[in-house]
Write a protein that holds these residues in place. Structure first.
Motif, mmCIF file in Angstrom:
data_model
loop_
_atom_site.group_PDB
_atom_site.id
_atom_site.type_symbol
_atom_site.label_atom_id
_atom_site.label_comp_id
_atom_site.label_asym_id
_atom_site.label_seq_id
_atom_site.Cartn_x
_atom_site.Cartn_y
_atom_site.Cartn_z
ATOM 1 N N GLU A 160 51.526 37.451 40.527
ATOM 2 C CA GLU A 160 51.532 38.753 40.112
ATOM 3 C C GLU A 160 50.599 39.562 41.101
ATOM 4 O O GLU A 160 49.558 39.348 41.823
ATOM 5 N N GLU A 161 50.706 40.887 41.299
ATOM 6 C CA GLU A 161 49.977 41.683 42.080
ATOM 7 C C GLU A 161 48.568 41.944 41.523
ATOM 8 O O GLU A 161 48.352 41.927 40.221
ATOM 9 N N LYS A 163 45.078 43.074 40.081
ATOM 10 C CA LYS A 163 44.641 44.346 38.960
ATOM 11 C C LYS A 163 43.233 44.552 39.138
ATOM 12 O O LYS A 163 42.961 45.707 38.500
#
Length: 412
Positions: A160-161, A163
């Motif tokens: 996931e990118e 956050k």
């Protein structure tokens, strides 16, 4: 009447009434700008095409590097050989030549088209001086986007990118372990400044950002929170590669496009390079204007200024150009190539990509809008700040000394 007399009469009539003898000349506009990369050139062509479509002749004077293009423009203005228009950023960069009376205003266009009704306050702050409009805004850029190579993330096992800033550092560690360039960066002072601005806004937060840039608050700059920002900024330098010093920004973007680099912190003009390479937002690369739904959206951009002239045809060309640039259709066409978002919300943005939609959504929330630092500080102060930051980025300097040097830079 003989043929000779008829011919003479016709010639005299034409001489007395030149309007009948020749068509009106198109409005010629020489425009100095620094849009020279692939994506930028494609964007500049949309402005030229729009101007031509409305009866003008666009004369393109493209000069690589913003500092060089602005220097040429200012020298030509001061030397009495001004272009019709010249590109500057949405900052105080052109305030000196406004104060010296070297620019024409475009009040007639701004008032007719109601610029004050649709432009963000941060843009109006830059272009409106003492009640007069001295520049036409071309676009809105956020200078602190985070760009991600999907291919590099996959190779490094990043699902996931990021956050948060902590997750960003964790992703950079994985990219480094995978043998990739974690942070694709061009080691030039203005690019170092962008990474600092991103760190200050998204790691330090909105309030600290304003205390530093707007208030130039010595206590805040010397405080622990700002010290942590500087340490995080310096930590990012450790994720760059040996080829970073002197690298152009678009060459850093190319590292992401090829999958050799993982992350770039750069303005949304980088998206023009992805578009030029036929890469698709959300599929081939990721983008984030910050961390979380309330992250600051830093409003920067480009404007056209209009050098002083008393030539009626050049004044008309300047006013036509100001009008064409700010029209809804031109705004969308330009932004789709440039990577920016339009200066106005009354446009059909349905065909704009995923990243642009993120930017448009952020701009609709006025609480997220944050003026870029150069709105608050002079070019001299900005230059002094960049010197301090670049020195710190490239050398081992105690952070406490950097804090003191920034206090002095912002007082210069």
């Amino acid at each position: 009447m003989t043929f000779a007399r008829l011919a003479l009469a016709a010639a005299l009539t034409a001489a007395a009434c030149p309007a009948f003898s020749q068509a009106p000349q198109p409005l010629r506009a020489e425009v100095i700008h620094w849009w020279t990369s692939g994506g930028e050139s494609a964007a500049a062509k949309t402005l030229a095409d729009a101007y031509k479509a409305q009866g003008g002749v666009w004369v393109d004077t493209a000069i690589a590097l913003g500092e060089q293009a602005r220097s040429v423009a200012i020298n030509r203005i001061a030397g009495g050989n001004p272009p019709t228009a010249a590109q500057f950023n949405t900052t105080q960069q052109f305030r000196d030549i406004v104060d010296q009376g070297l620019l024409n205003n475009v009040d007639a266009v701004a008032q007719r088209d109601g610029w004050d009704k649709f432009l963000p306050e941060a843009v109006l702050q830059a272009i409106r001086v003492k009640g007069h409009y001295y520049a036409a805004p071309v676009n809105i850029h956020n200078m602190t986007w985070f760009w991600y190579s999907k291919a590099a993330f996959k190779k490094a096992g990043i699902a996931e990118e990021p956050k948060t800033f902590d997750e960003l550092f964790a992703a950079l560690d994985k990219l480094k372990a995978a043998g990739l360039v974690p942070l694709a960066h061009g080691g030039q002072p203005w690019q170092d400044g962008i990474v600092f601005t991103a760190t200050l806004a998204h790691y330090g937060g909105r309030d600290l950002y304003l205390k530093v840039f707007r208030d130039r608050d010595t206590k805040a700059i010397m405080g622990e929170d700002f010290k942590k920002v500087l340490l995080a900024f310096k930590k990012l330098q450790g994720y760059t590669d040996k080829g970073s010093p002197g690298r152009n920004w678009n060459d850093a973007t190319a590292l992401l496009i090829s999958g050799r680099g993982g992350v770039q912190i750069m303005g949304d003009w980088a998206k023009g390079e992805f578009t030029q390479a036929k890469q698709e937002a959300g599929k081939d690369y990721g983008c984030s204007p910050g961390f979380g739904p309330h992250a600051p959206y830093i409003v920067q951009g480009d404007v056209m200024v209009f050098p002083k002239t008393d030539k009626p045809d050049q004044i008309k060309a300047q006013q036509l150009l100001a009008s064409v640039i700010t029209q809804p259709a031109t705004q969308v066409a330009f932004s789709m190539k440039k990577g920016s978002i339009p200066i106005r919300t009354d446009v059909d943005a349905s065909k704009m990509d995923y990243c642009a939609q993120l930017g448009l959504t952020a701009m609709k929330d006025k609480s997220r809008q944050l003026a870029n630092g150069e709105i608050y500080i002079t070019p001299d102060q900005n230059g002094a700040l960049q010197d301090v930051l670049t020195g710190y980025w490239n050398r081992n300097i105690p952070v406490e000394k950097v804090q003191k040097d920034i206090v002095n830079a912002l007082k210069s």
